[in-house]
Design a protein around this motif. Structure first.
Motif, PDB file in Angstrom:
ATOM      1  N   ILE A  78       0.939  -1.106  -0.105  1.00 27.84           N
ATOM      2  CA  ILE A  78       0.246   0.125   0.013  1.00 27.84           C
ATOM      3  C   ILE A  78       0.720   1.308   0.063  1.00 27.84           C
ATOM      4  N   ARG A  79       0.454   2.324  -0.628  1.00 25.59           N
ATOM      5  CA  ARG A  79       1.316   3.687  -0.724  1.00 25.59           C
ATOM      6  C   ARG A  79       0.430   4.525   0.313  1.00 25.59           C
ATOM      7  N   ILE A  80       1.158   5.125   1.139  1.00 24.08           N
ATOM      8  CA  ILE A  80       0.556   5.745   2.226  1.00 24.08           C
ATOM      9  C   ILE A  80       1.142   7.248   2.242  1.00 24.08           C
ATOM     10  N   ALA A  98       9.570   8.632   5.901  1.00 27.81           N
ATOM     11  CA  ALA A  98       9.830   8.589   4.336  1.00 27.81           C
ATOM     12  C   ALA A  98      10.925   7.742   3.987  1.00 27.81           C
ATOM     13  N   ALA A  99      12.006   8.121   4.837  1.00 25.56           N
ATOM     14  CA  ALA A  99      13.313   7.157   4.470  1.00 25.56           C
ATOM     15  C   ALA A  99      13.167   5.631   4.989  1.00 25.56           C
ATOM     16  N   SER A 100      12.422   5.509   5.952  1.00 23.55           N
ATOM     17  CA  SER A 100      12.348   4.173   6.228  1.00 23.55           C
ATOM     18  C   SER A 100      11.413   3.334   5.563  1.00 23.55           C
ATOM     19  N   GLY A 101      10.494   4.142   4.667  1.00 21.74           N
ATOM     20  CA  GLY A 101       9.457   3.459   4.034  1.00 21.74           C
ATOM     21  C   GLY A 101       8.128   3.505   4.501  1.00 21.74           C
ATOM     22  N   ALA A 105       4.729   9.662   0.881  1.00 28.67           N
ATOM     23  CA  ALA A 105       4.497  11.025   0.620  1.00 28.67           C
ATOM     24  C   ALA A 105       3.822  11.923   1.693  1.00 28.67           C
ATOM     25  N   PHE A 106       3.928  13.201   1.632  1.00 29.36           N
ATOM     26  CA  PHE A 106       3.449  14.001   2.776  1.00 29.36           C
ATOM     27  C   PHE A 106       2.794  15.176   2.077  1.00 29.36           C
ATOM     28  N   LEU A 119      -0.982  13.024  -6.463  1.00 27.47           N
ATOM     29  CA  LEU A 119      -0.430  11.961  -5.675  1.00 27.47           C
ATOM     30  C   LEU A 119      -1.394  10.779  -5.810  1.00 27.47           C
ATOM     31  N   ALA A 120      -2.743  10.745  -5.883  1.00 31.55           N
ATOM     32  CA  ALA A 120      -3.567   9.657  -6.026  1.00 31.55           C
ATOM     33  C   ALA A 120      -3.499   9.081  -7.467  1.00 31.55           C
TER      34      ALA A 120
END
Length: 126
Positions: A78-80, A98-101, A105-106, A119-120
């Protein structure tokens, strides 16, 4: 219409924010499901596979980054997107996530409709 019937999970304890994100996505042909608590989000994520989640950083019953970790653990694909009026994109907690996955995105509140749509669309592209 992009993808599955409900490809996106929106988690925010402000119903108006859930409505706004859902409205933006629906106008782009993207179906979503909303949750106003972390518990509800985890329940939905356990029952249905989502391709993308917009997760508020501060919920009444959960910290958004911890919720993102739990959703990610249940579904590594999933992308969060972390959504926040509390954090900035360059806050150490956000950069570390973000670096740790943990997040992909923010988006800061208030957000631009085009930012959410971009983004979507990128996350749901085949």
């Amino acid at each position: 219409m992009i993808g599955d019937e409900a490809a996106v999970l929106i988690v925010d304890d402000e119903p108006g924010m859930c409505w706004a994100l859902d409205h933006i996505l629906r106008r782009s042909g993207i179906a979503s499901v909303t949750a106003t608590t972390g518990q509800e989000a985890l329940h939905l994520a356990a029952r249905q596979r989502f391709r993308l989640a917009f997760v508020d950083a501060k919920l009444a019953d959960a910290e958004g980054l911890e919720l993102a970790r739990r959703i990610r653990a249940a579904d590594p694909g999933i992308r969060i997107v972390l959504v926040s009026g509390y954090f900035y994109g360059d806050d150490p907690e956000v950069l570390e996530a973000a670096a740790s996955g943990v997040i992909n995105a923010f988006v800061s509140k208030p957000f631009l409709h085009d930012e959410v749509r971009t983004l979507a669309s990128a996350a749901l592209a085949p």
